[in-house]
Design a protein around this motif. Structure first.
Motif, mmCIF file in Angstrom:
data_model
loop_
_atom_site.group_PDB
_atom_site.id
_atom_site.type_symbol
_atom_site.label_atom_id
_atom_site.label_comp_id
_atom_site.label_asym_id
_atom_site.label_seq_id
_atom_site.Cartn_x
_atom_site.Cartn_y
_atom_site.Cartn_z
ATOM 1 N N SER A 172 0.122 12.267 2.908
ATOM 2 C CA SER A 172 -0.446 12.255 4.251
ATOM 3 C C SER A 172 -1.770 11.511 4.217
ATOM 4 O O SER A 172 -2.409 11.373 3.176
ATOM 5 N N ARG A 173 -2.214 11.021 5.375
ATOM 6 C CA ARG A 173 -3.451 10.232 5.424
ATOM 7 C C ARG A 173 -4.655 11.057 4.957
ATOM 8 O O ARG A 173 -5.524 10.561 4.246
ATOM 9 N N ILE A 174 -4.696 12.315 5.357
ATOM 10 C CA ILE A 174 -5.814 13.174 4.960
ATOM 11 C C ILE A 174 -5.873 13.298 3.446
ATOM 12 O O ILE A 174 -6.927 13.152 2.832
ATOM 13 N N PHE A 175 -4.727 13.568 2.847
ATOM 14 C CA PHE A 175 -4.707 13.752 1.400
ATOM 15 C C PHE A 175 -4.988 12.443 0.674
ATOM 16 O O PHE A 175 -5.713 12.404 -0.318
ATOM 17 N N ARG A 176 -4.424 11.332 1.174
ATOM 18 C CA ARG A 176 -4.633 10.034 0.534
ATOM 19 C C ARG A 176 -6.123 9.678 0.524
ATOM 20 O O ARG A 176 -6.637 9.130 -0.462
ATOM 21 N N ASP A 177 -6.821 9.967 1.620
ATOM 22 C CA ASP A 177 -8.253 9.670 1.671
ATOM 23 C C ASP A 177 -9.017 10.449 0.616
ATOM 24 O O ASP A 177 -9.951 9.932 -0.010
ATOM 25 N N ARG A 178 -8.637 11.686 0.404
ATOM 26 C CA ARG A 178 -9.320 12.509 -0.594
ATOM 27 C C ARG A 178 -9.069 11.973 -1.997
ATOM 28 O O ARG A 178 -9.996 11.901 -2.817
ATOM 29 N N VAL A 179 -7.825 11.614 -2.282
ATOM 30 C CA VAL A 179 -7.497 11.098 -3.606
ATOM 31 C C VAL A 179 -8.169 9.747 -3.838
ATOM 32 O O VAL A 179 -8.708 9.478 -4.919
ATOM 33 N N PHE A 180 -8.148 8.889 -2.811
ATOM 34 C CA PHE A 180 -8.792 7.583 -2.928
ATOM 35 C C PHE A 180 -10.272 7.759 -3.262
ATOM 36 O O PHE A 180 -10.828 7.049 -4.102
ATOM 37 N N ARG A 181 -10.910 8.705 -2.629
ATOM 38 C CA ARG A 181 -12.322 8.958 -2.893
ATOM 39 C C ARG A 181 -12.539 9.366 -4.348
ATOM 40 O O ARG A 181 -13.466 8.900 -5.016
ATOM 41 N N LYS A 182 -11.703 10.250 -4.850
ATOM 42 C CA LYS A 182 -11.841 10.702 -6.234
ATOM 43 C C LYS A 182 -11.703 9.538 -7.212
ATOM 44 O O LYS A 182 -12.489 9.389 -8.150
ATOM 45 N N VAL A 183 -10.676 8.710 -6.993
ATOM 46 C CA VAL A 183 -10.392 7.610 -7.904
ATOM 47 C C VAL A 183 -11.520 6.583 -7.888
ATOM 48 O O VAL A 183 -11.964 6.103 -8.940
ATOM 49 N N VAL A 184 -11.991 6.230 -6.702
ATOM 50 C CA VAL A 184 -13.044 5.210 -6.586
ATOM 51 C C VAL A 184 -14.370 5.721 -7.141
ATOM 52 O O VAL A 184 -15.056 5.013 -7.893
ATOM 53 N N LEU A 185 -14.747 6.942 -6.805
ATOM 54 C CA LEU A 185 -16.008 7.477 -7.319
ATOM 55 C C LEU A 185 -15.992 7.596 -8.839
ATOM 56 O O LEU A 185 -16.994 7.330 -9.505
ATOM 57 N N ARG A 186 -14.849 7.970 -9.398
ATOM 58 C CA ARG A 186 -14.740 8.045 -10.856
ATOM 59 C C ARG A 186 -14.901 6.667 -11.477
ATOM 60 O O ARG A 186 -15.524 6.516 -12.532
ATOM 61 N N ALA A 187 -14.365 5.642 -10.817
ATOM 62 C CA ALA A 187 -14.455 4.283 -11.354
ATOM 63 C C ALA A 187 -15.900 3.803 -11.454
ATOM 64 O O ALA A 187 -16.241 2.993 -12.317
ATOM 65 N N TYR A 188 -16.753 4.299 -10.547
ATOM 66 C CA TYR A 188 -18.162 3.875 -10.525
ATOM 67 C C TYR A 188 -19.107 4.951 -11.061
ATOM 68 O O TYR A 188 -20.323 4.841 -10.890
ATOM 69 N N GLY A 189 -18.569 5.983 -11.674
ATOM 70 C CA GLY A 189 -19.417 7.041 -12.183
ATOM 71 C C GLY A 189 -20.184 7.750 -11.087
ATOM 72 O O GLY A 189 -21.313 8.211 -11.307
#
Length: 298
Positions: A172-189
């Motif tokens: 779902s869009r809500i869940f995808r946004d949360r996962v995208f945030r986790k992945v991107v923030l982890r990539a940049y520390g």
């Protein structure tokens, strides 16, 4: 339709782009065709250095003959369906093999594990999905999204429905946004790529947000190479074209900015966006070019 596993490695000889296409030889045509209209997991072999294991899920839209190489085929991925895991899943989990359908009668890993395209049971698929997309409070937004709680209040489905429809919740869009945030923030520390600041609140949550370079509304995929970790103010400026990035990550400032001195003062000393922890996660030039052409106010 059938659920499946596509084996992929970043140093592959095949012309793969996991969010868009998966190239494979004719010997796997039958297995891949069975996945059309259904979901597949992407898996990186254990022989790959720093392997991510099972690292993403995507939906197969169609299978077409490779337009360039004879006797090769391409699985076309449904636009917007690809989703990287917040938590990559290793081949062996805490309770043993996570893809248990690979075990033979002697409970040893069978030769099926060597297949680049293979079917996977719904139970194994959902087990890996749960590991890969499980919740991690540390990287959630600073203010909980009230809409997110709605998913937990829905009627509990029957077991059969639950097994086949779990993917609908996860994508779902809500869940995808949360996962995208986790992945991107982890990539940049968890650090803003423009300012260089890493601000964590008292609850351990990062101030930085995940920005799409090419937005979802313009068919931008939820992949780390289409993302930037940005503070709230910088995110607002990036979305409105007041700043952008060159292909070599030089920070570009629009001539239309009404207070350029203050804007320049926010930029880190290097004048370039901070690099991702893994080189493979850096912004893709294709998305950066789109932002400069369609968003940046030159």
């Amino acid at each position: 339709m059938a659920l499946g596993v596509f084996v992929h490695r970043t140093d592959s000889i095949y012309d793969d782009s996991p969010a868009e296409r998966y190239q494979f030889p004719a010997q796997y045509l039958g297995r891949a065709s069975a996945c059309v209209g259904d979901w597949v997991l992407y898996y990186e072999p254990v022989k790959v250095r720093a392997t991510r294991g099972y690292f993403a899920v995507a939906r197969v839209q169609e299978i077409i003959p490779d337009p360039v190489i004879r006797a090769m085929y391409v699985a076309v991925i449904e636009p917007g369906s690809y989703l990287e895991f917040a938590n990559p899943v290793s081949f062996n989990g805490p309770d043993g093999l996570v893809e248990r359908g690979l075990l033979n009668e002697q409970q040893r890993v069978s030769g099926r594990a060597q297949s680049a395209v293979r079917p996977i049971s719904t139970t194994d698929f959902n087990r890996i999905l749960d590991f890969g997309l499980g919740d991690d409070e540390a990287l959630l937004p600073r203010i909980d999204n009230a809409a997110g709680s709605v998913l937990q209040e829905e009627r509990a489905p029957f077991a059969f429905e639950h097994e086949r429809e779990r993917i609908n919740t996860y994508t779902s869009r809500i869940f995808r946004d949360r996962v995208f945030r986790k992945v991107v923030l982890r990539a940049y520390g968890e650090r803003c790529a423009i300012t260089g600041l890493r601000i964590i609140n008292g609850g351990g949550r990062a101030e930085a947000e995940a920005a799409h370079i090419r937005p979802v509304e313009a068919n931008g995929p939820d992949i780390v190479t289409n993302g930037l970790a940005l503070s709230g103010t910088v995110h607002w400026m990036f979305d409105r074209g007041l700043i952008s990035l060159s292909d070599d990550l030089e920070i570009l400032v629009s001539r239309q900015a009404n207070d350029p001195d203050s804007l320049h003062a926010m930029i880190n000393r290097t004048g370039r966006a901070l690099p991702t922890i893994r080189a493979l996660d850096r912004p893709h030039p294709h998305f950066l070019a789109w932002h400069r052409e369609h968003c940046f106010k030159q």
